[in-house]
Design a protein around this motif. Structure first.
Motif, mmCIF file in Angstrom:
data_model
loop_
_atom_site.group_PDB
_atom_site.id
_atom_site.type_symbol
_atom_site.label_atom_id
_atom_site.label_comp_id
_atom_site.label_asym_id
_atom_site.label_seq_id
_atom_site.Cartn_x
_atom_site.Cartn_y
_atom_site.Cartn_z
ATOM 1 N N ASN A 233 -1.791 1.501 9.257
ATOM 2 C CA ASN A 233 -2.167 0.091 9.357
ATOM 3 C C ASN A 233 -3.422 -0.193 8.540
ATOM 4 O O ASN A 233 -4.214 0.696 8.262
ATOM 5 N N GLY A 234 -3.595 -1.450 8.196
ATOM 6 C CA GLY A 234 -4.821 -1.866 7.520
ATOM 7 C C GLY A 234 -4.824 -1.597 6.025
ATOM 8 O O GLY A 234 -5.768 -1.957 5.347
ATOM 9 N N CYS A 235 -3.762 -0.954 5.522
ATOM 10 C CA CYS A 235 -3.722 -0.664 4.084
ATOM 11 C C CYS A 235 -3.307 -1.904 3.310
ATOM 12 O O CYS A 235 -2.646 -2.801 3.834
ATOM 13 N N ARG A 236 -3.702 -1.895 2.058
ATOM 14 C CA ARG A 236 -3.288 -2.969 1.174
ATOM 15 C C ARG A 236 -2.778 -2.279 -0.082
ATOM 16 O O ARG A 236 -3.542 -1.670 -0.839
ATOM 17 N N PRO B 177 -1.660 -5.104 10.308
ATOM 18 C CA PRO B 177 -0.541 -4.374 9.709
ATOM 19 C C PRO B 177 -0.819 -4.068 8.233
ATOM 20 O O PRO B 177 -1.647 -4.719 7.605
ATOM 21 N N ALA B 178 -0.125 -3.078 7.699
ATOM 22 C CA ALA B 178 -0.266 -2.766 6.276
ATOM 23 C C ALA B 178 0.389 -3.879 5.464
ATOM 24 O O ALA B 178 1.385 -4.464 5.879
ATOM 25 N N ARG B 179 -0.201 -4.143 4.301
ATOM 26 C CA ARG B 179 0.316 -5.214 3.453
ATOM 27 C C ARG B 179 0.853 -4.622 2.152
ATOM 28 O O ARG B 179 0.130 -3.923 1.436
ATOM 29 N N TYR B 180 2.107 -4.887 1.880
ATOM 30 C CA TYR B 180 2.723 -4.450 0.630
ATOM 31 C C TYR B 180 2.838 -5.676 -0.263
ATOM 32 O O TYR B 180 3.580 -6.598 0.043
ATOM 33 N N CYS B 181 2.093 -5.663 -1.340
ATOM 34 C CA CYS B 181 2.061 -6.850 -2.181
ATOM 35 C C CYS B 181 3.235 -6.839 -3.154
ATOM 36 O O CYS B 181 3.901 -5.826 -3.336
ATOM 37 N N SER C 210 4.308 -3.891 -5.679
ATOM 38 C CA SER C 210 3.957 -2.552 -5.193
ATOM 39 C C SER C 210 5.213 -1.698 -5.155
ATOM 40 O O SER C 210 6.332 -2.207 -5.135
#
Lengths: 388, 370
Positions: B295-298, B279-283, B286
């Protein structure tokens, strides 16, 4: 049929009683985890990355959804001409059939499957745990120590130790004592429920155990202690890394929250150890002008217009305008209505939370669970679980 | 319809003005919409319409096409009774490769002749839409048409280049123009044709015999009097993507929830090759608004009005605005980009400031490091 050095037997019949409404119509290994996975994806991906191409999946409790999900094993590279994945439910034999009476009995009933491949070793794993592990390294360890059984062990918190089977080991990792769920543990090396057996030894003890009327036919309770008593070589394989039994609502919630930690050892982004799963095939997630996202993981197909903080969102979730989702796990295709607020909750697949409804309490540690496809119009009738 | 239509996706001489985006790939495999390739839309539409045999007439630069389509399993086309056929030019004379599509249809006539299906639908790959061909066939049969052309009526000028079409009150086409024509009409052809297979084979052979080898210009244009050619009006979302400007504009058009719901779900889902990205990760810290994220985004920085493909990393303090960032892009900390199109694997190092214009987006070729 070609010979296989090692065959994996994956125990996936668990009912997962302690997951309550989440496993009402679903076997525990099929429970959703981590935004796009099901629990069983982790062990199957481990097999794929460890070079294991023959996996028997033992099913019993509510297998429909699990069977449909596994198919012929394509996502995990297990659709093989030789070997591959086989689903092994209990079956009727000439003298009648019985359900799987325990983990050891489930393997006993499928000795025919294992014998087809005439393996040297058998790997026993279960579909209830979240971890990344190279079983091939464990096999090398097993061969080096010339053991009859190797049990993967992990150091756990002392206060947790009584939940597991614990092992005492000597300097060479040989197991000197094994206790299943001891009240007062004297070691904190827990069995991860991952075993490599030399097949000849396992075969002998499965037959022996089956004939023992006092046995509960369980690996941890019966088979391993019997092997200990008889002086077989039992070794422990020391595993370092992330491992979690997600058998309870709290541990399932915690393990999901662990993923939000940037330094989590369970790195899902590692390209050399992808966790494979059935692709939901949804469009990219839409983050609208009104959305606010922080410390969360979100999967494709989501339409986000609300505020999402420290949460795990599965595919196809709709979070309408003004909604707040905090410290929660939201499973696939859930609709969170406008202005609804979700705090510390696990929302089952396909549930609908009507506009304005508040679930959970921002100042309370309890975890609220919304059942699969539940339509929630007020915060009544929800299952609350106290944090331990 | 289930078993009576053969699909053909015709990539021969598909006009493309996408500059660096098609330097190493054909138009059909240009990444689009955060996780798709252009060909996914028409291919998924065919599959969703019950078409189970599809031939892709590849022409040039088709490595990425073979890689993307594979056995066709992601579109459910790898079964005993279905199939995906990738047919590159079948000639050993290098000059013949540049001949028109009818020549290549003829070279592959076995594909048509071996099939016992009655109809054929021929499309291009650059029409981004979600269409039910079953309805087109029903219309075709009801009208008693020889050929049915799928068309779209549009109030505004299309971003891409398309042939204008004129028709009479009954919907029969009276004129079709080339892409550069100036005919006044608010109807454009979507370059999708349904006809009986035997008519197609007849058109192929008679045209070639007369020294003509272009399907639309020769076989159809010049026979508007002799054949009943009807226009079927498609109602759904359409993006014509064959210029860089239309590529940019049509990606940006996806940033509308109604378009998103319609194009990706109605009447059926759009499939693509799976990637097993997490899954995409929202730090923390952000900020993302009005954007598509795969998907796969950071995402650690800021993303505004942008389309972000799988596996992109936007570092802390970076700002991506009005841009399209393809797979595995990397935006270094403190950098900002506006009106940009970054092809796959582009790396923008820290503290860069990159700016295109809405009418002329900045384009970075695959694997470029800035």
């Amino acid at each position: 049929m070609g010979r296989k050095e090692m065959v994996a037997m994956l125990l996936a019949g668990g009912e997962g009683k302690r997951l309550g409404v989440l496993t009402k119509d679903l076997a525990k290994p099929a429970v959703y985890f981590g935004g796009k996975y099901r629990i069983i994806d982790f062990t199957l991906s481990n097999c794929a990355h460890s070079g294991i191409d023959t996996v028997g999946v033992l099913t019993q409790y509510q297998p429909l959804e699990l069977n449909r999900y596994l198919g012929i094993g394509t996502p995990w590279g297990l659709d093989r001409r030789d070997g591959g994945m086989a689903i092994l439910p209990p079956f009727v034999k000439q003298k009648g059939g019985v359900w799987y009476k325990g983990t050891a009995n489930a393997i006993y009933q499928n000795m025919g499957f294992i014998e087809r491949y005439d393996p040297e070793y058998v790997l026993i794993i279960s579909g209830d745990h979240i971890y990344k592990m190279d079983y091939d390294l464990m096999l090398q360890h097993h061969k080096r120590s010339r053991a009859d059984v190797t049990i993967a062990g992990i150091q756990v918190d002392w206060k947790e130790a009584s939940r597991f089977g614990v092992m005492h080991v000597d300097d060479e990792d040989r197991i000197t004592a094994f206790e299943e769920k001891p009240k007062n543990p004297t070691s904190n090396i827990a069995s991860m429920g991952v075993y490599i057996f030399t097949w000849k030894a396992l075969q002998k003890y499965l037959i022996y155990d089956e004939g023992n009327r006092n046995s509960t036919h369980d690996f941890g309770k019966d088979l391993i202690p019997a092997m200990m008593r008889d002086g077989l070589r039992l070794h422990s394989y020391p595993f370092k890394g992330y491992w979690k039994d997600v058998g309870t609502i709290e541990s399932l919630w915690e393990a999901n929250m662990d993923l939000l930690d940037d330094s989590s050892p369970l790195n899902l982004h590692d390209p050399s150890w992808r966790i494979y799963s059935v692709s939901p095939n949804r469009p990219a997630q839409f983050v609208s002008e009104t959305a606010e996202l922080s410390s969360s993981i979100v999967t494709e197909g989501c339409m986000l217009q609300g505020k999402i903080d420290s949460s795990v969102l599965f595919y196809g979730v709709t979070a309408e305008r003004g909604s707040i989702i905090k410290e929660s796990v939201v499973m696939p295709n859930v609709v969170i209505g406008a202005g609804a607020q979700i705090y510390r909750a696990i929302i089952g697949e396909g549930a609908v939370i009507q506009a304005g409804v508040v679930i959970g309490d921002p100042d309370d540690d309890a975890i609220t669970v919304v059942a699969v496809e539940q339509y929630v119009t007020s915060d009544h009738d929800l299952l609350e679980v106290e944090q331990p | 319809m289930k078993h009576n239509v053969l699909g053909v996706i015709n990539l021969i001489h598909e006009s493309d003005e996408l500059e660096a985006l098609t330097q190493g790939r054909c138009l059909a495999t240009v990444p689009f919409g955060a996780r798709y390739r252009l060909i996914d839309f028409v291919l998924s539409s065919m599959v969703g319409s019950g078409i189970s045999k599809v031939a892709v007439f590849a022409h040039t630069k088709y490595r990425s096409l073979m890689d993307h389509l594979g056995s066709g399993k992601h579109w459910d086309l790898q079964h005993r009774q279905s199939g995906l056929f990738i047919l590159p030019p079948a000639t050993d004379n290098i000059q013949e490769i540049s001949r028109g599509d009818l020549y290549h249809f003829y070279q592959h006539r076995d594909y048509f002749n071996r099939s016992n299906l009655d109809y054929v639908v021929i499309t291009r790959s650059h029409m981004v839409c979600n269409i039910d061909f079953e309805k087109v066939l029903a219309f075709h049969v009801e009208k008693g048409a020889d050929i049915t052309v799928v068309c779209k009526q549009h109030d505004e000028e299309l971003a891409g280049k398309a042939r204008k079409v004129k028709m009479d009150e009954d919907g029969r086409i009276t004129a079709i123009q080339d892409h550069y024509g100036r005919m006044l009409s608010d109807v454009s052809s979507m370059e999708m044709y349904i006809m009986r297979k035997d008519l197609l084979m007849e058109l192929v052979e008679t045209s070639l015999a007369q020294g003509q080898d272009h399907l639309v210009r020769h076989a159809i244009f010049s026979r508007l009097d002799a054949l009943n050619v009807y226009a079927y009006m498609y109602e759904g979302y359409l993006g014509v993507v064959n210029t860089l400007a239309s590529y940019y504009a049509n990606n940006k058009r996806l940033l509308d929830p109604d378009v998103w719901r319609q194009l990706f779900y109605q009447p059926g889902p759009i499939f693509t090759k799976g990637k097993d990205e997490p899954p995409a990760r929202y730090c923390e810290g952000s900020s993302v608004t009005n954007s598509l994220i795969a998907n796969g985004c950071r995402i650690e920085g800021t993303v505004i009005n942008s389309v972000i493909f799988r596996g992109v990393h936007v570092e802390r303090g970076a700002v991506v605005k009005d841009s399209i960032v393809m797979q595995n892009g990397h935006i270094g900390s403190g950098s900002s980009i506006q009106y940009g199109i970054l092809d796959k694997d582009v790396v923008i190092e820290s503290n860069r400031d990159i700016r295109g214009a809405e009418s002329l987006p900045f384009l970075a070729a695959k694997r470029k490091v800035i």
